[in-house]
Design a protein around this motif. Structure first.
Motif, PDB file in Angstrom:
ATOM      1  N   UNK A   1       2.686   0.448  -3.537  1.00 12.55           N
ATOM      2  CA  UNK A   1       3.366   1.299  -4.692  1.00 12.55           C
ATOM      3  C   UNK A   1       4.728   2.315  -3.901  1.00 12.55           C
ATOM      4  N   UNK A   2       4.074   2.629  -3.088  1.00 11.71           N
ATOM      5  CA  UNK A   2       5.284   3.384  -1.620  1.00 11.71           C
ATOM      6  C   UNK A   2       6.012   2.704  -1.990  1.00 11.71           C
ATOM      7  N   UNK A   3       6.289   0.839  -1.960  1.00 15.03           N
ATOM      8  CA  UNK A   3       7.883   0.960  -2.020  1.00 15.03           C
ATOM      9  C   UNK A   3       8.135   0.489  -3.294  1.00 15.03           C
ATOM     10  N   UNK A   4       7.201   0.618  -4.347  1.00 15.98           N
ATOM     11  CA  UNK A   4       8.108   0.288  -6.191  1.00 15.98           C
ATOM     12  C   UNK A   4       8.665   1.808  -5.940  1.00 15.98           C
ATOM     13  N   UNK A   5       8.111   2.792  -5.555  1.00 17.45           N
ATOM     14  CA  UNK A   5       8.005   4.813  -5.643  1.00 17.45           C
ATOM     15  C   UNK A   5       9.632   4.559  -5.375  1.00 17.45           C
ATOM     16  N   UNK A   6       9.887   3.892  -3.805  1.00 17.68           N
ATOM     17  CA  UNK A   6      10.877   4.308  -3.494  1.00 17.68           C
ATOM     18  C   UNK A   6      12.158   3.081  -4.192  1.00 17.68           C
ATOM     19  N   UNK A   7      11.838   1.838  -4.229  1.00 15.17           N
ATOM     20  CA  UNK A   7      13.336   1.487  -4.763  1.00 15.17           C
ATOM     21  C   UNK A   7      13.396   2.440  -6.167  1.00 15.17           C
ATOM     22  N   UNK A   8      12.236   2.759  -7.021  1.00 17.48           N
ATOM     23  CA  UNK A   8      12.546   2.862  -8.706  1.00 17.48           C
ATOM     24  C   UNK A   8      13.668   4.183  -7.914  1.00 17.48           C
ATOM     25  N   UNK A   9      13.448   4.645  -7.060  1.00 21.73           N
ATOM     26  CA  UNK A   9      14.249   6.208  -7.394  1.00 21.73           C
ATOM     27  C   UNK A   9      15.789   5.514  -6.647  1.00 21.73           C
ATOM     28  N   UNK A  10      15.989   4.636  -5.525  1.00 21.55           N
ATOM     29  CA  UNK A  10      17.386   3.976  -5.720  1.00 21.55           C
ATOM     30  C   UNK A  10      17.954   4.125  -6.581  1.00 21.55           C
ATOM     31  N   UNK A  11      16.800   3.206  -7.841  1.00 26.60           N
ATOM     32  CA  UNK A  11      17.982   2.461  -8.700  1.00 26.60           C
ATOM     33  C   UNK A  11      18.339   3.882  -9.262  1.00 26.60           C
TER      34      UNK A  11
END
Length: 256
Positions: free
Chosen positions: A16-26
């Protein structure tokens, strides 16, 4: 003893933390792209506005000689405002400007007055010099001395006499009369005599002051016995002075 714990809440945190970071970068990437696009659009709009305001070569730019590099003819806004501020700070107050402007005016008027005074003095000096050195022309009317005595205005006599004739058988000798006419002014008397003497002093014959031989008291015949005869008329003026005029007539006829 089993290591799996299905109730561990931290078992799924890493994904989940990786997904949040990915979404934030996007999201950040999208925002960055939008920001870049906005900046590019703003630059394009400003460039389009500048080109529409001054088509062709901008009058505010010039090409540096020998380099081809465009040089801005107008200073930057900051420099212009700074220059304006400095120029405004260096402008003297209205009273100072007025006094400063008045000073050359006073100097000019003083110089003009001095020049005018100098010219006036020079003119006065020139006029005085001219008056002093130029002799004054004195026009004097010559006094005409009018003769108090009598004068002959006219005296007309023949120079020759051809009518003398010794006569002959059947006719008598011819003795023509003396021919003369005269006019005078300021004469009280006129006298006639044969010869060159003063006729008035001789008292031979008084005649009119103007006239001809027809006005003689008696006829005077030409002296045909000589080659020529001389006669005289004398005028006596109102002042008692005498004026005589004589003439000679040649005999071209017979001589007795």
């Amino acid at each position: 003893m089993s290591t799996d714990n299905p109730m561990d809440p931290f078992a799924e945190n890493p994904p989940r933390e990786r997904q949040s970071r990915t979404l934030l970068f996007v999201i950040l990437g999208i925002l960055g792209a939008l920001l870049v696009a906005g900046i590019v659009l703003l630059v394009l709009l400003l460039k389009t506005k500048d080109e529409s305001a001054s088509p062709g070569t901008s009058p505010s730019t010039a090409t540096r000689l020998g380099t081809g590099t465009p040089v801005s003819a107008a200073p930057p806004a900051s420099l212009a405002s700074s220059s304006t501020t400095v120029a405004a700070s260096q402008i003297p107050s209205s009273s100072a400007a007025s006094s400063t402007a008045a000073t050359p005016t006073t100097a000019s008027s003083t110089a003009a007055s001095s020049t005018a005074a100098t010219l006036t003095t020079a003119s006065s000096t020139a006029a005085t010099y001219t008056t002093t050195t130029t002799p004054t022309a004195t026009t004097s009317t010559p006094t005409m001395t009018t003769a108090a005595g009598p004068t002959f205005e006219t005296l007309t006599t023949p120079m020759t006499e051809a009518s003398c004739s010794m006569g002959g058988p059947g006719f008598d000798p011819t003795r023509p009369p003396v021919k003369v006419s005269w006019t005078s002014t300021k004469a009280a008397q006129a006298w006639f005599v044969q010869g060159t003497s003063d006729a008035a002093d001789s008292g031979y014959m008084q005649i009119p002051v103007n006239g001809t031989q027809a006005d003689f008291p008696f006829e005077i015949q030409f002296a045909c016995g000589t080659d020529s005869s001389t006669y005289t008329i004398t005028l006596v003026g109102t002042d008692g002075s005498h004026l005589s005029k004589s003439w000679t007539v040649q005999n071209t006829g017979d001589v007795f």
